[in-house]
Design a protein around this motif. Structure first.
Motif, PDB file in Angstrom:
ATOM      1  N   UNK A 114       0.823  -1.208   0.000  1.00  0.00           N
ATOM      2  CA  UNK A 114       0.000   0.000   0.000  1.00  0.00           C
ATOM      3  C   UNK A 114       0.860   1.262   0.000  1.00  0.00           C
ATOM      4  N   UNK A 115       2.118   1.153   0.465  1.00  0.00           N
ATOM      5  CA  UNK A 115       3.045   2.277   0.362  1.00  0.00           C
ATOM      6  C   UNK A 115       4.474   1.742   0.361  1.00  0.00           C
ATOM      7  N   UNK A 116       5.412   2.607  -0.031  1.00  0.00           N
ATOM      8  CA  UNK A 116       6.789   2.165  -0.190  1.00  0.00           C
ATOM      9  C   UNK A 116       7.526   1.989   1.133  1.00  0.00           C
ATOM     10  N   UNK A 117       7.051   2.597   2.192  1.00  0.00           N
ATOM     11  CA  UNK A 117       7.679   2.381   3.493  1.00  0.00           C
ATOM     12  C   UNK A 117       7.582   0.908   3.873  1.00  0.00           C
ATOM     13  N   UNK A 118       6.431   0.310   3.652  1.00  0.00           N
ATOM     14  CA  UNK A 118       6.239  -1.110   3.953  1.00  0.00           C
ATOM     15  C   UNK A 118       7.111  -1.981   3.047  1.00  0.00           C
TER      16      UNK A 118
END
Length: 284
Positions: free
Chosen positions: A185-189
């Motif tokens: 869902x996002x690049x941090x993950x």
């Protein structure tokens, strides 16, 4: 100094631009987008973004911050006839749907101009050039030098991004097995999974990769030249808003605000990344 005071100080020397306001109907989460404040004759607009794409948009100490956040606020301040009412946050893959459903009026989310997206929405003039990068763990002996080198490895990207489009192309032509692709869902993950060894590489926009290199145990293995450009997304057939935002973009470039914001959000990341990648490349 808070962000709004900072931006006003930067833009104080900019000339005021006269624009005709426009209005649109529809709202989300109890707000009405495109509402007009009669006393000031200004159209209020609601912006949508997707945190998790540093340094363009992210949550820091519980607050929404980033280059895109500051830039759009500065652009709207330079666009007489418009004021920014509020920000709404979505997952990246839901942004275009929120725009076309009138829940927001403008998207500021490191959004690349693509032919597919142009089928659904319109774009302002571009404000950033970008390519894709392949991130790997720091210290890894595997250094892919092209997208085709990802074959046989577990790869991640953020859903709905152009990075994901590159991976989907590999799946379609048989280079990469679909089972080896993890969508996030996002690049941090995605980067967290990379650091933890759950995947072997992440495909993402180069400026965002630079930021992760400066703060996480990852390095850029190679850059894939895609020639992308970021722009603000707006609904089709919104000529007044398009003109207003384009005039504001030009104003913040002319008065130095754009350059100041670029230095604020990217200077440290670019310096660290340049040093790191040069060292990595010289060892291959």
């Amino acid at each position: 100094m808070d962000r709004r005071s900072y931006l006003k100080a930067l833009g104080a020397s900019g000339a005021a631009l006269t624009l005709a306001g426009c209005s649109s109907n529809g709202g989300g989460n109890g707000t009405t987008t495109g509402s007009t404040t009669s006393s000031q004759q200004q159209t209020q607009i609601v912006a949508g973004t997707a945190p998790g794409f540093p340094p363009f948009e992210m949550i820091q100490n519980g607050k929404l911050v980033g280059f895109d956040i500051d830039l759009l606020e500065a652009v709207v301040e330079q666009s007489d006839g418009y004021t920014l009412k509020t920000w709404e946050q979505y997952e990246f893959g839901s942004l275009i749907g929120a725009l076309t459903a009138n829940k927001v009026d403008v998207l500021a989310a490191g959004l690349s101009i693509t032919e597919k997206r142009k089928e659904s929405i319109a774009f302002t003039n571009p404000y950033w050039d970008a390519n894709q990068a392949i991130l790997v763990r720091k210290g890894s002996s595997w250094k892919p030098q092209s997208l085709s080198d990802l074959a046989g490895h577990k790869v991640g990207a953020q859903s709905g991004t152009t990075g994901e489009s590159q991976i989907q192309g590999l799946i379609e032509n048989g280079t990469l097995k679909e089972a080896n692709y993890n969508a996030y869902s996002n690049y941090v993950l995605a980067v967290t999974d990379l650091e933890n060894g759950n995947i072997d590489a992440v495909v993402l926009d180069k400026p965002v990769a630079d930021t992760f290199v400066s703060s996480r145990d990852v390095v850029i293995s190679t850059v894939v030249e895609t020639g992308e450009q970021y722009a603000f997304g707006i609904r089709k057939n919104s000529p007044d808003l398009e003109s207003g935002l384009n005039a504001g973009l030009q104003a913040v470039r002319d008065n130095g605000t754009y350059a100041d914001l670029k230095t604020k959000w990217f200077a440290s990341a670019e310096t660290t990344t340049t040093t790191t990648t040069s060292s990595e490349n010289s060892s291959n």
